[in-house]
Motif scaffolding. Structure first.
Motif, PDB file in Angstrom:
ATOM      1  N   GLN A 103       0.880  -1.440  -0.034  1.00  0.00           N
ATOM      2  CA  GLN A 103       0.164   0.057   0.066  1.00  0.00           C
ATOM      3  C   GLN A 103       0.866   1.361   0.059  1.00  0.00           C
ATOM      4  N   ILE A 104       1.957   1.312   0.668  1.00  0.00           N
ATOM      5  CA  ILE A 104       2.616   2.476   0.851  1.00  0.00           C
ATOM      6  C   ILE A 104       4.263   2.069   0.430  1.00  0.00           C
ATOM      7  N   HIS A 105       4.975   2.520  -0.707  1.00  0.00           N
ATOM      8  CA  HIS A 105       6.074   2.338  -1.065  1.00  0.00           C
ATOM      9  C   HIS A 105       7.191   2.969  -0.474  1.00  0.00           C
ATOM     10  N   HIS A 106       7.551   2.417   0.823  1.00  0.00           N
ATOM     11  CA  HIS A 106       8.497   3.014   1.761  1.00  0.00           C
ATOM     12  C   HIS A 106       9.457   1.819   2.568  1.00  0.00           C
ATOM     13  N   PRO A 107      10.643   1.817   2.469  1.00  0.00           N
ATOM     14  CA  PRO A 107      11.292   0.931   3.164  1.00  0.00           C
ATOM     15  C   PRO A 107      10.957   0.409   4.464  1.00  0.00           C
ATOM     16  N   MET A 108      10.891   1.299   5.410  1.00  0.00           N
ATOM     17  CA  MET A 108      10.266   1.107   6.719  1.00  0.00           C
ATOM     18  C   MET A 108       9.104   0.254   6.684  1.00  0.00           C
ATOM     19  N   TRP A 109       8.023   0.876   6.102  1.00  0.00           N
ATOM     20  CA  TRP A 109       6.635   0.325   5.860  1.00  0.00           C
ATOM     21  C   TRP A 109       6.874  -0.963   5.311  1.00  0.00           C
TER      22      TRP A 109
END
Length: 358
Positions: A103-109
């Motif tokens: 849903q969200i393209h962020h490394p931490m997510w």
């Protein structure tokens, strides 16, 4: 009729173990071996169209248990309430990990939900092995203390563990050295099974490595199985009495050992699906052999005061069981047709079928 519904229930559970088992195994592979984004996507694509449908078999097993063996349902769902809630939360986290990761393209997510998916899969594999260990070991039905039942004969409740961590203690826990050992066996088995599914359904760069993993883990699994057969004598003085009295039951351990020995040739298989076939044989044969060893018990009693729960003293009335057959005859073909269509539509390799991307 009791025996018919017992076979139906065990059959549904066997299907669930094979189908959702490769989901759990794929999650374990995802946790420990998938290092690149491409490999992670290949693994989730391999199980993406199937995992939620596979869990329907667990719901079906619960429905049959509730309908056909209500006393066992009431006893086990109250006695195992704590671990059942833990399993429910693990199933939720595993599903949420799959659904929210893209849903969200962020490394931490992505790392958070990758870990949620992988760790939940590993713990579920262990917990289901522990659950099987509790069933074959038995429980303190009636909560007997000093040879006196403190509760109804079919009631029990287990903490997560007891102070001695022993499967022979008067007051048992969910986790002891025996049930935890079977949890480890389950985790190793499903890791092999999941790896075989990934090999079967993808052209991932992991496949060559996974064949090596399956080959090496198979030695571990064979050793664990041999040890489990030896320590089973400490739990049950006559663990093979049903097999001695009914020699045809030896077909189940034979199937299991054909499966495990077949996996030693995983590196030479020309068809990718053969590994999955052999690991499925081991799962079905091992589960069937385990349940056959305690038959007709479905939940043994560890005390001499209250009798074990069997398919006969936990079953619903004859009329209800008979009427249920008509609905079963209607439902079974529908389920079979659904799964045939599903697996036909998603046949072949799944590398290019994205999952959870928005």
């Amino acid at each position: 009729m009791e025996f018919f519904w017992y076979v139906v229930l065990m059959g549904i559970l066997a299907v669930y173990i094979v189908l959702d088992g490769y989901d759990f195994g794929a999650g374990i592979i995802h946790l420990f071996f998938a290092k690149t984004e491409k490999d992670k996507k290949a693994i989730t694509s391999a199980i993406g169209p199937f995992w939620d449908a596979n869990e329907v078999w667990l719901i079906a097993a619960g429905g049959v248990l509730f309908f056909a063996f209500p006393t066992l349902y009431a006893s086990s769902f109250s006695g195992f309430y704590l671990p059942l809630m833990m399993i429910l939360w693990l199933l939720i986290f595993r599903a949420v990990g799959l659904e929210l990761r893209g849903q969200i393209h962020h490394p931490m997510w992505e790392v958070i939900w990758d870990k949620a998916f992988g760790i939940a899969s590993l713990l579920l594999a262990i917990f289901f092995g522990v659950a099987l260990g509790n069933i074959v070991r038995g429980v303190n039905l009636g909560m007997v203390e000093n040879s006196v039942s403190t509760q109804e004969a079919h009631f029990f409740f287990l903490p997560l563990w007891n102070p001695t961590f022993s499967p022979k203690a008067d007051q048992l826990g969910i986790i002891d050295w025996f049930t935890l050992f079977l949890g480890v066996v389950s985790a190793v088995t499903l890791t092999i099974h999941g790896a075989n599914w990934i090999i079967y359904k993808t052209n991932s760069s992991l496949n060559a490595k996974l064949k090596e993993v399956v080959f090496k883990l198979n030695f571990v699994l064979l050793g664990l199985v041999i040890i489990s057969l030896l320590i089973w004598h400490r739990i049950e003085p006559k663990p093979f009495h049903n097999f001695v009295e009914n020699p045809f039951l030896w077909i189940f351990p034979l199937i299991a050992f054909i499966g495990i020995f077949g996996l030693f040739k995983v590196k030479t298989f020309k068809k990718d699906g053969l590994g999955f076939l052999f690991s499925s044989m081991f799962l079905v044969g091992g589960f069937a052999a385990t349940t056959a060893s305690i038959f007709p018990n479905v939940l043994p009693s560890t005390n001499a005061v209250n009798p074990s729960l069997t398919i006969y003293n936990t079953a619903a009335g004859e009329y209800g069981l008979s009427v249920g057959v008509y609905w079963f005859v209607i439902a079974l073909p529908l389920v079979i047709v659904y799964f045939i269509i599903q697996y036909k539509v998603f046949s072949g390799k799944m590398d290019d079928i994205g999952y959870g991307e928005h």
